[in-house]
Write a protein that holds these residues in place. Structure first.
Motif, mmCIF file in Angstrom:
data_model
loop_
_atom_site.group_PDB
_atom_site.id
_atom_site.type_symbol
_atom_site.label_atom_id
_atom_site.label_comp_id
_atom_site.label_asym_id
_atom_site.label_seq_id
_atom_site.Cartn_x
_atom_site.Cartn_y
_atom_site.Cartn_z
ATOM 1 N N ILE A 1 0.865 -1.179 0.000
ATOM 2 C CA ILE A 1 0.000 0.000 0.000
ATOM 3 C C ILE A 1 0.901 1.228 0.000
ATOM 4 O O ILE A 1 1.723 1.415 0.908
ATOM 5 N N THR A 2 0.772 2.051 -1.020
ATOM 6 C CA THR A 2 1.617 3.233 -1.169
ATOM 7 C C THR A 2 0.775 4.497 -0.988
ATOM 8 O O THR A 2 -0.026 4.850 -1.863
ATOM 9 N N SER B 1 6.145 6.310 4.355
ATOM 10 C CA SER B 1 6.453 5.423 3.226
ATOM 11 C C SER B 1 5.462 4.274 3.100
ATOM 12 O O SER B 1 4.549 4.099 3.919
ATOM 13 N N ALA B 2 5.675 3.471 2.055
ATOM 14 C CA ALA B 2 4.765 2.370 1.715
ATOM 15 C C ALA B 2 4.763 1.291 2.797
ATOM 16 O O ALA B 2 5.734 1.105 3.553
ATOM 17 N N LEU B 3 3.657 0.549 2.844
ATOM 18 C CA LEU B 3 3.484 -0.560 3.789
ATOM 19 C C LEU B 3 3.421 -1.866 3.013
ATOM 20 O O LEU B 3 2.808 -1.933 1.941
ATOM 21 N N PRO C 1 -1.815 -4.621 12.351
ATOM 22 C CA PRO C 1 -2.015 -3.274 11.799
ATOM 23 C C PRO C 1 -0.703 -2.535 11.577
ATOM 24 O O PRO C 1 0.252 -2.665 12.352
ATOM 25 N N GLN C 2 -0.659 -1.779 10.479
ATOM 26 C CA GLN C 2 0.430 -0.850 10.218
ATOM 27 C C GLN C 2 -0.185 0.539 10.046
ATOM 28 O O GLN C 2 -1.381 0.669 9.805
ATOM 29 N N TYR C 3 0.662 1.555 10.164
ATOM 30 C CA TYR C 3 0.133 2.912 10.233
ATOM 31 C C TYR C 3 0.842 3.833 9.243
ATOM 32 O O TYR C 3 2.046 3.716 9.005
ATOM 33 N N ASN D 1 -4.223 5.650 -1.503
ATOM 34 C CA ASN D 1 -3.566 4.455 -0.948
ATOM 35 C C ASN D 1 -3.572 3.352 -1.998
ATOM 36 O O ASN D 1 -4.344 2.386 -1.916
ATOM 37 N N ALA D 2 -2.711 3.524 -3.000
ATOM 38 C CA ALA D 2 -2.678 2.583 -4.124
ATOM 39 C C ALA D 2 -2.214 1.203 -3.667
ATOM 40 O O ALA D 2 -1.273 1.069 -2.870
#
Length: 392
Positions: free
Chosen positions: A56-57, A70-72, A82-84, A106-107
């Motif tokens: 997810i960018t 930055s991206a996840l 979960p990430q933030y 959030n591509a």
């Protein structure tokens, strides 16, 4: 099998899909120029395939008003952790441009796609509040992300612009049980506190698996004899209190159980764990042919503290069939509490020991051949002759 159900609920702040979705939580944010960062949460609703990586960018469409972290990356090992994404508001210095709204995309891109596909993802809307060229009351940290059992957050309320000439009274309220506020309404800004005060926000831990819950702190219009700061309605606080409770049902012991025909039985405990149900939870029991259970179902409710027991007894069948494996199958739970409904507790497995032994067969007398019969007749004849002689 034991199953855990992840409850995700945000009452309008949560975007979900039926399957293979990227869940973005806290999608409407407010920031303040020169203030600290705020965050929104991202997690997957189901595991990717073994080699699948979901990225997810986040991208801000107005970097002068806000930038993003930055991206996840998610894969099969961390899909439900979960990430933030951190959002940093733009700095002042661009004049009184008013409150500016912008979007964060959030591509979603997928490596070795299987369950997930590339897609635009869910946008997050942000309003960045202007602090230049105006005299007003600003509420800093207006978008809060708290966690049950987590740390207290601080909300700063400050008068900006020309210095006030008199104290300012600011009423506030909350209808939420998710937070506990550290001050009693109203707040007072005066020369003694340099027209700045702090409102503490303590997240509450309810031990209920109810998912992430939104909350708000509403500020009413100010009152002040300084007309510049009178009748001002500051920006409210909106937040999300993240749930730390996961519903589960424990069955113990659930393996290696031994019962004996006509003898020892086993008591099994069943209990709600990690969270307290909000309604009765029923689990049906189906024993295999080797055993019986003392009840056909167990009910976890408030009167028994959401824990109970049942007994397993071996069927005494008077058949020499040896020790036999058995299973008591636990059905998926039924409940009006969505967090517990559908949970499939552990089945109980073990051995039913046989108490029957084979009957002992009678040992037949040995038989004599013709020679043995001749010898026996001779002995009997001789015995009879001796008896007759004695009588004479």
């Amino acid at each position: 099998m034991k199953a855990l159900k992840l409850g995700l609920l945000a009452l309008g702040l949560l975007t979900t899909s039926v399957h293979a979705a990227v869940v973005v939580t806290h999608t409407n944010l407010t920031t303040v120029e020169d203030d600290g960062t705020t965050q929104y949460k991202v997690v997957l609703d189901s595991p990717p395939a073994a080699a699948e990586i979901v990225t997810i960018t986040p991208t801000s469409n107005d970097v002068t008003e806000g930038t993003v972290s930055s991206a996840l990356n998610f894969d099969a090992s961390n899909w439900d952790t979960p990430q933030y994404v951190s959002v940093t508001p733009g700095a002042s210095g661009d004049g009184n441009d008013g409150n500016v709204m912008y979007n964060i995309g959030n591509a979603i891109t997928v490596t070795n796609p299987s369950a997930y596909v590339d897609s635009p993802g869910t946008d997050v809307t942000v309003t960045n509040i202007n602090i230049e060229g105006i005299s007003t009351i600003i509420v800093y940290s207006p978008s809060l992300l708290t966690s049950e059992g987590g740390s207290t957050k601080l909300v700063v309320i400050r008068a900006i612009g020309g210095p006030p000439t008199d104290e300012i009274t600011l009423p506030f309220s909350t209808a939420s049980t998710e937070i506990l506020l550290g001050s009693v309404s109203p707040l007072v800004l005066n020369a003694g506190n340099l027209y700045e005060t702090v409102l503490s926000v303590a997240p509450q831990d309810d031990n209920i698996a109810d998912g992430d819950q939104p909350f708000s702190i509403v500020f009413s219009p100010t009152t002040s004899s300084d007309l510049t700061y009178n009748d001002i309605s500051p920006n409210n606080v909106s937040g999300l209190n993240q749930d730390n409770d996961i519903a589960s049902i424990i069955v113990a012991p659930n393996s290696g159980v031994t019962v004996t025909e006509g003898g020892a039985w086993q008591t099994i405990a069943v209990a709600a764990s990690s969270a307290t149900p909000t309604a009765d939870v029923t689990v049906n029991l189906t024993p295999s042919a080797e055993v019986t259970t003392s009840v056909g179902s167990v009910v976890l409710n408030a009167s028994n503290g959401y824990r109970t027991t049942f007994d397993i007894t071996a069927v005494d069948d008077v058949v020499v069939d040896g020790d036999l494996a058995f299973t008591v199958t636990t059905a998926a739970a039924t409940s009006s509490d969505a967090a517990f409904a559908g949970l499939d507790p552990d089945d109980v497995t073990g051995t039913a020991a046989d108490n029957d032994t084979p009957a002992v067969a009678a040992t037949p007398l040995p038989t004599m051949g013709h020679f043995g019969q001749f010898i026996l007749m001779m002995l009997l004849a001789g015995f009879g002759t001796r008896v007759l002689r004695k009588r004479r």
